[in-house]
Design a protein around this motif. Structure first.
Motif, PDB file in Angstrom:
ATOM      1  N   SER A   5       0.817  -1.213   0.000  1.00  0.00           N
ATOM      2  CA  SER A   5       0.000   0.000   0.000  1.00  0.00           C
ATOM      3  C   SER A   5       0.852   1.265   0.000  1.00  0.00           C
ATOM      4  O   SER A   5       0.643   2.169  -0.813  1.00  0.00           O
ATOM      5  N   THR A  21      -3.406   4.243   8.065  1.00  0.00           N
ATOM      6  CA  THR A  21      -4.381   4.139   6.965  1.00  0.00           C
ATOM      7  C   THR A  21      -4.453   2.722   6.381  1.00  0.00           C
ATOM      8  O   THR A  21      -5.543   2.169   6.196  1.00  0.00           O
ATOM      9  N   GLU A  54     -10.508   8.367   8.176  1.00  0.00           N
ATOM     10  CA  GLU A  54     -10.596   7.797   6.833  1.00  0.00           C
ATOM     11  C   GLU A  54     -12.076   7.830   6.448  1.00  0.00           C
ATOM     12  O   GLU A  54     -12.916   7.333   7.205  1.00  0.00           O
ATOM     13  N   CYS A  60      -3.615  10.632 -11.052  1.00  0.00           N
ATOM     14  CA  CYS A  60      -4.062   9.245 -10.845  1.00  0.00           C
ATOM     15  C   CYS A  60      -3.270   8.351 -11.797  1.00  0.00           C
ATOM     16  O   CYS A  60      -2.485   8.852 -12.612  1.00  0.00           O
ATOM     17  N   TYR A  67       0.205   5.508  -2.234  1.00  0.00           N
ATOM     18  CA  TYR A  67      -1.211   5.245  -2.502  1.00  0.00           C
ATOM     19  C   TYR A  67      -2.040   6.492  -2.813  1.00  0.00           C
ATOM     20  O   TYR A  67      -3.198   6.394  -3.168  1.00  0.00           O
ATOM     21  N   TYR A  68      -1.427   7.670  -2.699  1.00  0.00           N
ATOM     22  CA  TYR A  68      -2.229   8.875  -2.908  1.00  0.00           C
ATOM     23  C   TYR A  68      -2.628   9.088  -4.369  1.00  0.00           C
ATOM     24  O   TYR A  68      -1.864   8.809  -5.283  1.00  0.00           O
ATOM     25  N   THR A  69      -3.841   9.590  -4.558  1.00  0.00           N
ATOM     26  CA  THR A  69      -4.332   9.995  -5.878  1.00  0.00           C
ATOM     27  C   THR A  69      -5.028  11.342  -5.678  1.00  0.00           C
ATOM     28  O   THR A  69      -5.506  11.642  -4.593  1.00  0.00           O
ATOM     29  N   ARG A 104      -6.234  11.819  -0.863  1.00  0.00           N
ATOM     30  CA  ARG A 104      -7.176  10.856  -1.415  1.00  0.00           C
ATOM     31  C   ARG A 104      -6.416   9.618  -1.858  1.00  0.00           C
ATOM     32  O   ARG A 104      -5.265   9.699  -2.280  1.00  0.00           O
ATOM     33  N   TYR A 105      -7.038   8.460  -1.703  1.00  0.00           N
ATOM     34  CA  TYR A 105      -6.380   7.206  -2.115  1.00  0.00           C
ATOM     35  C   TYR A 105      -7.403   6.332  -2.828  1.00  0.00           C
ATOM     36  O   TYR A 105      -7.825   5.307  -2.320  1.00  0.00           O
ATOM     37  N   ASP A 106      -7.757   6.773  -4.044  1.00  0.00           N
ATOM     38  CA  ASP A 106      -8.860   6.108  -4.730  1.00  0.00           C
ATOM     39  C   ASP A 106      -8.541   4.687  -5.206  1.00  0.00           C
ATOM     40  O   ASP A 106      -9.455   3.940  -5.547  1.00  0.00           O
ATOM     41  N   LEU A 124      -6.560   2.484  -3.321  1.00  0.00           N
ATOM     42  CA  LEU A 124      -6.015   1.655  -2.228  1.00  0.00           C
ATOM     43  C   LEU A 124      -6.903   0.462  -1.873  1.00  0.00           C
ATOM     44  O   LEU A 124      -6.417  -0.655  -1.695  1.00  0.00           O
TER      45      LEU A 124
END
Ligand code: AMP
Length: 422
Positions: free
Chosen positions: A56, A86, A133, A171, A264-266, A288-290, A292
């Motif tokens: 992750s 997270t 979260e 992304c 993992y960030y987006t 944001r972690y779309d 993960l």
């Protein structure tokens, strides 16, 4: 003199009773405030399978490459103390099927994280995080709500003078193209970057953006910004977030070099910085972690969260005394002083009764003289002292001394509650 044999490991801290009131203030404020925004508390183990973090956070990040406390096991999967929360929380959400009963989850946590970093002011090897979260939604207004929640918490705690740095990480659709743009821009400057950054160029070029060295900062100052290279979806999200922040009057600074150290960030990433804290100036960060949840084996759902460091928040809080200045303990409502063993037994029982009725009561256990007991009683800050001698005990009474006036009177032992009542 004591012959001290052990010391705590480097980078770990003891929290003394005098420090606890500030920690409790933060914890209580969080527990009271976060549910107002719909967040429910969740707790996960401090130890997880190492692979959860490599998958992750990313295996080319500093955290995974060199900062995890890992237990190597010959015949089983390795375990690591969590370097952040997270990944654990998302793992737990999936493992416990929470999204199946409610596809939008708002969860918060408080607890320790562990990183093998070089200790310095504001940087420990065991530190404590508060985070949220929100999993299952992609609305940029939700991103803004998390930033406003931090602002609200800081207002409650008297933390001011911080900046919100904001960027987008794009992304998997638009990041590869930006990575090429970044590499193209940095390649001619490689010679001027530090050794670490030269290594990062091939392994994880985004990390060059948040290098703290002045020389590297100079080279990345005018680097093309990712928000100029976003795909349509990420651009809509970015523009939507900025427009909403302006509408809601949330102050922010766009920071094209904010990359955050986790893979993992987006889309949205942010960091809250207090410029007065020196090198370790990040009070917290989020984003944001779309991808993960999907990466961990769930459906493709959006998520956003932040983590704040409690130790750095404390460094930024107005320094307050413990509630009554007495090492975090409350002054008892009454302190008992006794003449002999039989009287001690009697006040012991009365103290037990008072505590069960909601009063704070205490007595001495150090075998001290009456005079010395009186001194301890005085130091305790108790507004009343109950003094019991054999005569009073025989009459089922006690001498009650009111400490501010010094006035003494005899009261029946079984009416003590009414005489010291709040
Ligand atoms: P990060 O996810 O690395 O940005 O961490 C989130 C927050 O946790 C940081 O902004 C700090 O407030 C805190 N934090 C991270 N690492 C440490 C550390 N080694 N010591 C103290 N606080 C830390």
């Amino acid at each position: 003199m004591t012959d001290q044999k052990f010391q705590k490991p480097r980078g770990f801290a003891d929290l003394l009773p005098s420090e606890i009131p500030q920690w409790q203030e933060i914890e209580q404020t969080v527990r009271e405030l976060f549910p107002r925004y719909g967040y429910a508390e969740m707790r996960t183990p401090h130890l997880e399978h190492t692979e959860l973090f490599t998958r992750s956070i990313g295996d080319t990040t500093d955290i995974v490459e060199k900062e995890m406390f890992t237990i190597q096991r010959a015949d089983r999967k390795n375990l690591s103390l969590r370097p952040e929360i997270t990944a654990s929380l998302c793992r737990a959400v999936l493992e416990n099927h929470l999204l199946e009963s409610e596809p939008f989850q708002k969860l918060y946590y408080l607890g320790p994280s562990f990183r093998y970093e070089k200790p310095q002011k504001g940087r420990l090897r065991q530190f404590h995080q508060i985070g949220v979260e929100a999993i299952g939604a992609g609305d940029p207004m939700l991103d803004l709500e998390t930033i406003q929640l931090i602002g609200h918490l800081f207002d409650e705690l008297g933390i001011s003078g911080y900046d919100v740095h904001l960027n987008s990480m794009g992304c998997p659709a638009c990041r590869p193209a930006y990575r090429s743009v970044l590499k193209e821009a940095l390649e001619p400057r490689l010679e001027d970057l530090c050794e670490n950054c030269r290594r990062r160029f091939d392994r994880n070029v985004f990390r060059i953006l948040d290098c703290k060295r002045d020389g590297c900062r100079e080279q990345t100052r005018d680097i093309p910004a990712i928000y100029e290279h976003l795909c349509d979806e990420c651009e809509d999200h970015w523009e939507g977030l900025l427009a909403e922040a302006d509408r809601q009057d949330v102050a922010y600074t766009i920071d094209h070099r904010l990359a955050r150290g986790l893979d993992y960030y987006t889309k949205t990433v942010y960091e809250i910085r207090n410029p007065d804290l020196g090198a370790q100036n990040a009070l917290g960060g989020g984003g944001r972690y779309d991808g993960l949840i999907e990466e961990l084996g769930g459906d493709s759902v959006g998520g956003i969260g932040f983590a704040l460091g409690i130790e750095r928040m404390i460094l930024s809080m107005p320094s307050g005394e413990g509630e009554d200045g007495r090492d975090g303990a409350h002054a008892p409502d009454i302190y008992f002083v006794y003449i002999d063993d039989e009287c001690q037994r009697a006040v012991y029982q009365v103290a037990d009764r008072l505590r069960r009725n909601g009063y704070a009561a205490d007595l001495n256990y150090e075998g001290r003289s009456v005079k010395a007991q009186m001194r301890v009683a005085h130091r305790s800050g108790a507004p009343y002292v109950g003094i019991l001698g054999p005569d009073e005990l025989g009459a089922d009474e006690i001498t009650l001394k009111e400490m501010t006036s010094g006035e003494e009177r005899k009261v029946p032992l079984d009416e003590l509650e009414t005489k010291i009542g709040a």
